[in-house]
Design an enzyme around this catalytic site. Structure first.
Site, mmCIF file in Angstrom:
data_model
loop_
_atom_site.group_PDB
_atom_site.id
_atom_site.type_symbol
_atom_site.label_atom_id
_atom_site.label_comp_id
_atom_site.label_asym_id
_atom_site.label_seq_id
_atom_site.Cartn_x
_atom_site.Cartn_y
_atom_site.Cartn_z
ATOM 1 N N CYS A 51 -13.294 17.703 16.590
ATOM 2 C CA CYS A 51 -13.053 16.276 16.802
ATOM 3 C C CYS A 51 -12.449 15.630 15.556
ATOM 4 C CB CYS A 51 -14.331 15.564 17.209
ATOM 5 S SG CYS A 51 -15.701 15.741 16.038
ATOM 6 N N HIS A 314 -19.786 12.839 15.068
ATOM 7 C CA HIS A 314 -18.630 12.960 15.959
ATOM 8 C C HIS A 314 -17.538 11.990 15.518
ATOM 9 C CE1 HIS A 314 -16.340 13.813 19.533
ATOM 10 N NE2 HIS A 314 -16.388 12.547 19.939
#
Length: 362
Positions: A51, A314
């Site tokens: 990510c 994230h």
């Protein structure tokens, strides 16, 4: 019929090059009448803890002059064959994201190429987005740079030749700071220039602050003492010194790294400070040399966010579409249109600003 959400490899565009102007015309239809996929709105498949890479690639692929440079094919003429694999892979990915047919594509080819140069990023483990950004900009510069000799004069008035390396990366992202270092004993002052592509800003509060607070903290005068003393050439010994930085060349695209991760003893922790930053009219003149920089106002064009903790966080990105002028959230393969008010995020980690006024040159 192909399932666009499966991130299948993209069929090659039938033209070798295209400029952003032609993309603009395709976006002039009302939104509701357009197809489901719009140029520049393409998700990226997560290859396994990648990510951080996807967020950075979305931000870079939303910078208009960089997009136009690659879509027009200019990178092919500047490419270094011995060091151009990363540039070629990045160019193909840019084309897939702006000229392709699918809502999601895989960045695996670019990830593989970059992993050969930087083995840390070849692992399927969480990495720092800011470190990845610096490596990508360095790779693109190395593959596209051109050298030119220029004449310069030293303090001794002797003329010499120096080699200057430029590329689309230095033209867009490279700025220069000047550090004025004054010996507190004899008051002798020296100037030390330093180039930058990303400015790492300290966060002066653990609860809430503004981007201007971070900038003031970075550009305030510091006193160097003890182990940080300078070797004063005039005094001939180590002395305490005062140091203050000034922007002497502001880049067209300035990137701020908000230093949310810090060491506390032997442990690293994350600062969850809510940092308020402007979407437009960011004024850098208070931190710039009046001799070189005037009317340097910037508007936000992209944000990298980091949510969660150090080991299981994230990354996502907010990017302003250069054609529609709308803001979108990019979460790997998922893309969501967001209102302007949502661009202000308490998880912002990297801020991309583009210059709206006169470019500042040294």
């Amino acid at each position: 019929m192909l399932d666009q959400s499966s991130c299948l490899p993209l069929r090659r565009w039938k033209y070798d090059s295209i400029c952003l102007e032609s993309v603009k015309y395709s976006c002039k239809e009302p939104m509701e009448e357009m197809n489901s996929h719009h140029p520049g709105l393409t998700g990226l498949r997560n290859l396994g803890n990648t990510c951080y890479m996807n967020a950075i690639l979305q931000c870079l692929c939303s910078v208009p002059p960089l997009v136009e440079y690659f879509l027009s094919g200019k990178h092919k003429a500047a490419l270094h064959k011995e060091n151009g694999e990363s540039v070629t892979a990045f160019g193909r990915l840019m084309s897939d994201m702006w000229l392709g047919e699918f809502d999601c594509v895989s960045p695996e080819a670019f990830h593989s190429v970059l992993g050969k140069r930087y083995p840390t990023f070849s692992k399927r483990t969480q990495q720092d987005a800011q470190e990845f950004l610096i490596c990508v900009l360095n790779e693109l510069h190395e593959g596209l740079k051109k050298s030119s000799k220029r004449r310069c004069v030293t303090e001794a008035k002797a003329s010499r030749g120096s080699v200057s390396e430029t590329s689309i990366i230095t033209q867009l992202f490279e700025g220069q700071l000047s550090y004025d270092i004054m010996c507190l004993e004899c008051k002798t002052t020296i100037d030390r220039p330093e180039k930058f592509t990303v400015l790492s800003l300290p966060i002066p509060s653990k609860s809430a602050c503004s981007l201007q607070d971070c900038l003031k903290c970075f550009f305030q005068q510091d006193i160097l003492t003890w182990n940080n003393q300078i070797q004063c050439s005039w005094c001939g010994t180590k002395q305490d010194a005062a140091v203050k930085a000034t922007i002497t060349k502001a880049p067209q695209i300035i990137i701020f790294h908000l230093k949310r991760f810090e060491w506390q003893g032997k442990h690293k922790r994350k600062l969850s400070t809510d940092i308020c930053y402007p979407v437009s009219n960011l004024d850098l003149s208070p931190y710039s040399s009046p001799l070189f920089c005037k009317d340097a106002e910037y508007s936000l064009c992209a944000v990298v966010n980091h949510s969660g903790f150090l080991d299981d966080g994230h990354y996502t990105a907010f990017c302003k579409h250069s054609v529609t002028k709308n803001w979108y959230s990019f979460d790997d393969a998922q893309i969501t249109k967001i209102p302007n008010a949502s661009v202000q995020s308490d998880t912002a980690y990297l801020l991309f600003y583009t210059c709206q006024g006169l470019l500042c040159t040294h």
